[in-house]
Design a protein around this motif. Structure first.
Motif, PDB file in Angstrom:
ATOM      1  N   GLN A 169     -26.199   7.488 -14.743  1.00 14.98           N
ATOM      2  CA  GLN A 169     -24.924   6.561 -14.679  1.00 14.98           C
ATOM      3  C   GLN A 169     -25.383   5.295 -15.385  1.00 14.98           C
ATOM      4  O   GLN A 169     -26.513   4.737 -15.691  1.00 14.98           O
ATOM      5  CB  GLN A 169     -24.440   6.154 -13.707  1.00 14.98           C
ATOM      6  N   HIS A 170     -24.538   4.920 -16.451  1.00 13.92           N
ATOM      7  CA  HIS A 170     -24.816   3.349 -16.824  1.00 13.92           C
ATOM      8  C   HIS A 170     -24.240   2.341 -15.886  1.00 13.92           C
ATOM      9  O   HIS A 170     -23.006   1.801 -15.920  1.00 13.92           O
ATOM     10  CB  HIS A 170     -24.014   3.169 -18.278  1.00 13.92           C
ATOM     11  N   LEU A 171     -25.202   1.762 -15.114  1.00 16.56           N
ATOM     12  CA  LEU A 171     -24.855   0.893 -14.097  1.00 16.56           C
ATOM     13  C   LEU A 171     -25.988  -0.076 -13.858  1.00 16.56           C
ATOM     14  O   LEU A 171     -27.053   0.389 -13.212  1.00 16.56           O
ATOM     15  CB  LEU A 171     -24.615   2.017 -12.935  1.00 16.56           C
ATOM     16  N   ALA A 172     -25.881  -1.280 -14.207  1.00 17.22           N
ATOM     17  CA  ALA A 172     -26.699  -2.481 -13.697  1.00 17.22           C
ATOM     18  C   ALA A 172     -26.445  -2.848 -12.111  1.00 17.22           C
ATOM     19  O   ALA A 172     -25.179  -3.145 -11.997  1.00 17.22           O
ATOM     20  CB  ALA A 172     -26.609  -3.574 -14.698  1.00 17.22           C
ATOM     21  N   ASP A 178     -28.736   4.904  -4.238  1.00 11.82           N
ATOM     22  CA  ASP A 178     -27.150   5.255  -4.140  1.00 11.82           C
ATOM     23  C   ASP A 178     -26.592   4.677  -2.864  1.00 11.82           C
ATOM     24  O   ASP A 178     -25.482   4.247  -2.669  1.00 11.82           O
ATOM     25  CB  ASP A 178     -26.978   6.694  -4.033  1.00 11.82           C
ATOM     26  N   ASP A 179     -27.630   4.391  -1.779  1.00 11.47           N
ATOM     27  CA  ASP A 179     -27.173   3.764  -0.583  1.00 11.47           C
ATOM     28  C   ASP A 179     -27.099   2.066  -0.511  1.00 11.47           C
ATOM     29  O   ASP A 179     -26.791   1.606   0.505  1.00 11.47           O
ATOM     30  CB  ASP A 179     -27.850   4.305   0.620  1.00 11.47           C
ATOM     31  N   GLU A 180     -27.267   1.665  -1.757  1.00  7.97           N
ATOM     32  CA  GLU A 180     -27.228   0.377  -1.945  1.00  7.97           C
ATOM     33  C   GLU A 180     -26.259  -0.378  -2.845  1.00  7.97           C
ATOM     34  O   GLU A 180     -26.201  -1.223  -3.036  1.00  7.97           O
ATOM     35  CB  GLU A 180     -28.770  -0.228  -2.534  1.00  7.97           C
ATOM     36  N   VAL A 181     -25.467   0.422  -3.235  1.00 10.63           N
ATOM     37  CA  VAL A 181     -24.371   0.415  -4.219  1.00 10.63           C
ATOM     38  C   VAL A 181     -23.187   0.859  -3.488  1.00 10.63           C
ATOM     39  O   VAL A 181     -22.990   1.635  -2.794  1.00 10.63           O
ATOM     40  CB  VAL A 181     -24.695   0.729  -5.715  1.00 10.63           C
ATOM     41  N   ASP A 182     -21.818   0.354  -4.321  1.00 13.17           N
ATOM     42  CA  ASP A 182     -20.660   0.954  -4.004  1.00 13.17           C
ATOM     43  C   ASP A 182     -20.314   2.418  -4.412  1.00 13.17           C
ATOM     44  O   ASP A 182     -20.582   2.651  -5.453  1.00 13.17           O
ATOM     45  CB  ASP A 182     -19.330   0.126  -4.476  1.00 13.17           C
ATOM     46  N   GLU A 183     -20.246   3.344  -3.446  1.00 13.34           N
ATOM     47  CA  GLU A 183     -20.218   4.413  -3.678  1.00 13.34           C
ATOM     48  C   GLU A 183     -18.998   5.231  -4.705  1.00 13.34           C
ATOM     49  O   GLU A 183     -19.011   5.804  -5.637  1.00 13.34           O
ATOM     50  CB  GLU A 183     -19.811   5.671  -2.368  1.00 13.34           C
ATOM     51  N   ALA A 184     -17.800   4.375  -4.610  1.00  7.73           N
ATOM     52  CA  ALA A 184     -16.687   4.653  -5.476  1.00  7.73           C
ATOM     53  C   ALA A 184     -17.100   4.263  -6.719  1.00  7.73           C
ATOM     54  O   ALA A 184     -17.059   4.953  -7.928  1.00  7.73           O
ATOM     55  CB  ALA A 184     -15.406   3.815  -5.133  1.00  7.73           C
ATOM     56  N   VAL A 185     -17.785   3.205  -6.974  1.00  5.78           N
ATOM     57  CA  VAL A 185     -18.278   2.805  -8.316  1.00  5.78           C
ATOM     58  C   VAL A 185     -19.086   3.391  -8.902  1.00  5.78           C
ATOM     59  O   VAL A 185     -19.260   3.962 -10.175  1.00  5.78           O
ATOM     60  CB  VAL A 185     -18.913   1.200  -8.292  1.00  5.78           C
ATOM     61  N   LEU A 186     -20.206   3.931  -8.150  1.00  8.00           N
ATOM     62  CA  LEU A 186     -21.200   5.117  -8.593  1.00  8.00           C
ATOM     63  C   LEU A 186     -20.838   6.015  -9.180  1.00  8.00           C
ATOM     64  O   LEU A 186     -21.172   6.754 -10.216  1.00  8.00           O
ATOM     65  CB  LEU A 186     -22.226   4.996  -7.252  1.00  8.00           C
ATOM     66  N   MET A 187     -19.956   6.683  -8.123  1.00 11.55           N
ATOM     67  CA  MET A 187     -19.123   8.154  -8.704  1.00 11.55           C
ATOM     68  C   MET A 187     -18.586   7.869 -10.072  1.00 11.55           C
ATOM     69  O   MET A 187     -18.389   8.740 -11.000  1.00 11.55           O
ATOM     70  CB  MET A 187     -18.333   8.723  -7.655  1.00 11.55           C
ATOM     71  N   ALA A 188     -17.794   6.683 -10.083  1.00  7.37           N
ATOM     72  CA  ALA A 188     -16.899   6.619 -11.242  1.00  7.37           C
ATOM     73  C   ALA A 188     -17.719   6.520 -12.410  1.00  7.37           C
ATOM     74  O   ALA A 188     -17.790   7.030 -13.540  1.00  7.37           O
ATOM     75  CB  ALA A 188     -15.892   5.437 -11.098  1.00  7.37           C
ATOM     76  N   GLU A 189     -18.813   5.754 -12.356  1.00  2.00           N
ATOM     77  CA  GLU A 189     -19.801   5.780 -13.464  1.00  2.00           C
ATOM     78  C   GLU A 189     -20.646   6.951 -14.043  1.00  2.00           C
ATOM     79  O   GLU A 189     -20.703   7.369 -14.902  1.00  2.00           O
ATOM     80  CB  GLU A 189     -20.998   4.424 -13.298  1.00  2.00           C
ATOM     81  N   ALA A 190     -20.888   7.715 -12.759  1.00  4.55           N
ATOM     82  CA  ALA A 190     -21.689   9.050 -12.945  1.00  4.55           C
ATOM     83  C   ALA A 190     -20.406  10.009 -13.619  1.00  4.55           C
ATOM     84  O   ALA A 190     -20.807  10.790 -14.566  1.00  4.55           O
ATOM     85  CB  ALA A 190     -21.755   9.686 -11.765  1.00  4.55           C
ATOM     86  N   ASP A 291     -10.046   1.503 -23.572  1.00  2.57           N
ATOM     87  CA  ASP A 291     -11.165   1.841 -24.177  1.00  2.57           C
ATOM     88  C   ASP A 291     -11.002   3.443 -24.338  1.00  2.57           C
ATOM     89  O   ASP A 291     -10.845   4.319 -23.125  1.00  2.57           O
ATOM     90  CB  ASP A 291     -11.946   1.496 -23.077  1.00  2.57           C
ATOM     91  N   ARG A 292     -11.361   4.063 -25.397  1.00  2.69           N
ATOM     92  CA  ARG A 292     -11.642   5.523 -25.511  1.00  2.69           C
ATOM     93  C   ARG A 292     -12.417   6.146 -24.305  1.00  2.69           C
ATOM     94  O   ARG A 292     -12.174   7.189 -23.889  1.00  2.69           O
ATOM     95  CB  ARG A 292     -12.263   5.855 -26.858  1.00  2.69           C
ATOM     96  N   SER A 293     -13.662   5.542 -24.275  1.00  6.30           N
ATOM     97  CA  SER A 293     -14.550   6.255 -23.141  1.00  6.30           C
ATOM     98  C   SER A 293     -13.915   6.121 -21.814  1.00  6.30           C
ATOM     99  O   SER A 293     -14.360   7.203 -21.065  1.00  6.30           O
ATOM    100  CB  SER A 293     -15.895   5.596 -23.044  1.00  6.30           C
ATOM    101  N   ASP A 294     -13.264   5.106 -21.434  1.00  6.29           N
ATOM    102  CA  ASP A 294     -12.635   5.212 -20.196  1.00  6.29           C
ATOM    103  C   ASP A 294     -11.628   6.382 -20.140  1.00  6.29           C
ATOM    104  O   ASP A 294     -11.436   6.911 -18.856  1.00  6.29           O
ATOM    105  CB  ASP A 294     -11.811   3.943 -19.877  1.00  6.29           C
TER     106      ASP A 294
END
Length: 394
Positions: A169-172, A178-190, A291-294
């Motif tokens: 994922q592109h996620l800074a 994975d258990d240290e970040v917001d799961e919804a954000v993580l899966m959206a970026e994945a 945004d096209r990629s979104d």
């Protein structure tokens, strides 16, 4: 940020790029930044799996030095040629002059063409192994996931898969797992990562996952080269990839358009209401305000797509063209589609959209809807009915 312990004697020594907002030639927006992950393995022999983008080489070297003298590195495992992962290899070799670079035959050719280095290189293929002492690295070629040179590295002792760009994922973030970040954000970026980078290779992804399953490889952790490491539930992202690769979707439709003087927009909004009246989840996007990629990310779990444009020069508005080009390249699986638009003295936009949607592999389920000049009450009702009928085709 110091090096991060992933497992006993395995450390993350990569870099976090908080500020990057575009990737792959401005075709992919990285609203949340990214990471370049590199992994240092300490054993009787020391291996560095992947490196980082060139401008971050200094950061990586400082992290390596906190763990071990870089001169002691015996191997650099190059899972992928692309410069965001290989850009620091030359810098590592300045400090680790005796290190051998390991990769596929295509990786060797690619690295030589990128960096013109006369490096000590060992070519490996699927099934080849490299013993470090208490750990053995097993290599699995993964061509076109997402470059021809791509390779996975697997450590049986730890049930650890290092798949480079797969499952990333592109996620800074300040968290590395994975258990240290917001799961919804993580899966959206994945999902966004899969849709914009790996979607064209869905058939190959299913085959590769099946191949790994047949090899009987136990996986307790997946450490990709972008984003966070999957340790809480690594099978969550594997199952997501299987679903995305199969083209599984829900009753969701995207209406994507641009308008010159508002006529096509009036049609689009009427279609949204028609779709909603049939209980369909709808998302409306105007290009280029969206945004096209979104938009591509949202298409991943949508069953249908309706694209509209006003007509200019017997074709589509130039703001719509890049989105259609994306679709032709990505070839989304299992989608149904339709086209609409307005025109003045001559049409052409709807035909152009339909040609692109067909070329992208989508199934046209309704004849395109065109309206001359500004839609009147009857034509807006037709647009509403168009949405209703499209919903029934899902």
């Amino acid at each position: 940020m110091p090096p991060v312990k992933v497992l006993e004697d395995i450390y993350w020594v990569g870099a976090v790029d908080w500020n990057i907002r575009n990737f792959h030639g401005f075709t992919y927006t990285t609203h949340r930044g990214t990471t370049y992950n590199a992994y240092l393995i300490l054993d009787e022999k020391i291996a560095l799996v992947d490196t980082v983008y060139g401008p971050f080489a200094g950061e990586m070297m400082e992290r390596i030095k906190e763990v071990v003298d870089p001169a002691k590195i015996d191997y650099i495992i190059a899972n992928h040629v692309e410069t965001d992962h290989s850009g620091a290899i030359a810098e590592v070799l300045k400090h680790a002059s005796r290190a051998k670079v390991i990769g596929t035959a295509r990786c060797k050719a690619g690295l030589e063409k990128h960096y013109f280095g006369n490096w000590d290189f060992q070519v490996v293929k699927t099934g080849d192994e490299l013993n470090l002492g208490s750990r053995t690295l097993k290599f699995i070629e993964a061509p076109m996931l997402h470059w021809p040179d791509s390779m996975f590295t697997y450590i049986e002792k730890d049930a650890l898969l290092l798949p480079n760009d797969a499952f990333g994922q592109h996620l800074a973030s300040s968290g590395r797992f994975d258990d240290e970040v917001d799961e919804a954000v993580l899966m959206a970026e994945a999902a966004k990562y899969y849709a914009n980078i790996l979607w064209p290779f869905s058939t190959l992804i299913l085959r590769k996952i099946e191949e790994i399953q047949k090899l009987g490889l136990k996986i307790n952790m997946i450490a990709p080269s972008h984003g966070v490491i999957w340790r809480k539930d690594p099978m969550k992202i594997v199952q997501a990839y299987i679903s995305w690769a199969k083209g599984e979707a829900k009753r969701k439709v995207l209406v994507v358009y641009d308008t010159m003087w508002g006529s096509t927009e009036k049609m689009a909004k009427a279609m949204v209401e028609g779709l909603r009246s049939e209980g369909v989840e709808v998302m409306l996007f105007r290009l280029p305000c969206s945004d096209r990629s979104d938009v591509v990310k949202e298409l991943l779990d949508a069953r249908g797509l309706v694209v509209g444009s006003g007509t200019i020069n017997n074709g589509i508005l130039p703001t719509v063209a890049p989105f259609l080009e994306d679709l032709v390249g990505l070839k989304p699986r299992g989608k149904v589609a339709a086209a609409f638009g307005s025109y003045g003295w001559g049409g052409g936009a709807v035909k152009h959209i339909e040609e692109s949607l067909t070329k992208a592999g989508m199934k046209l389920v309704l004849p395109g809807l065109s309206v001359n000049w500004v839609p009147n009450k009857e034509e807006l009702q037709r647009s509403f009915e168009f949405g209703k009928e499209f919903a029934k085709k899902l």
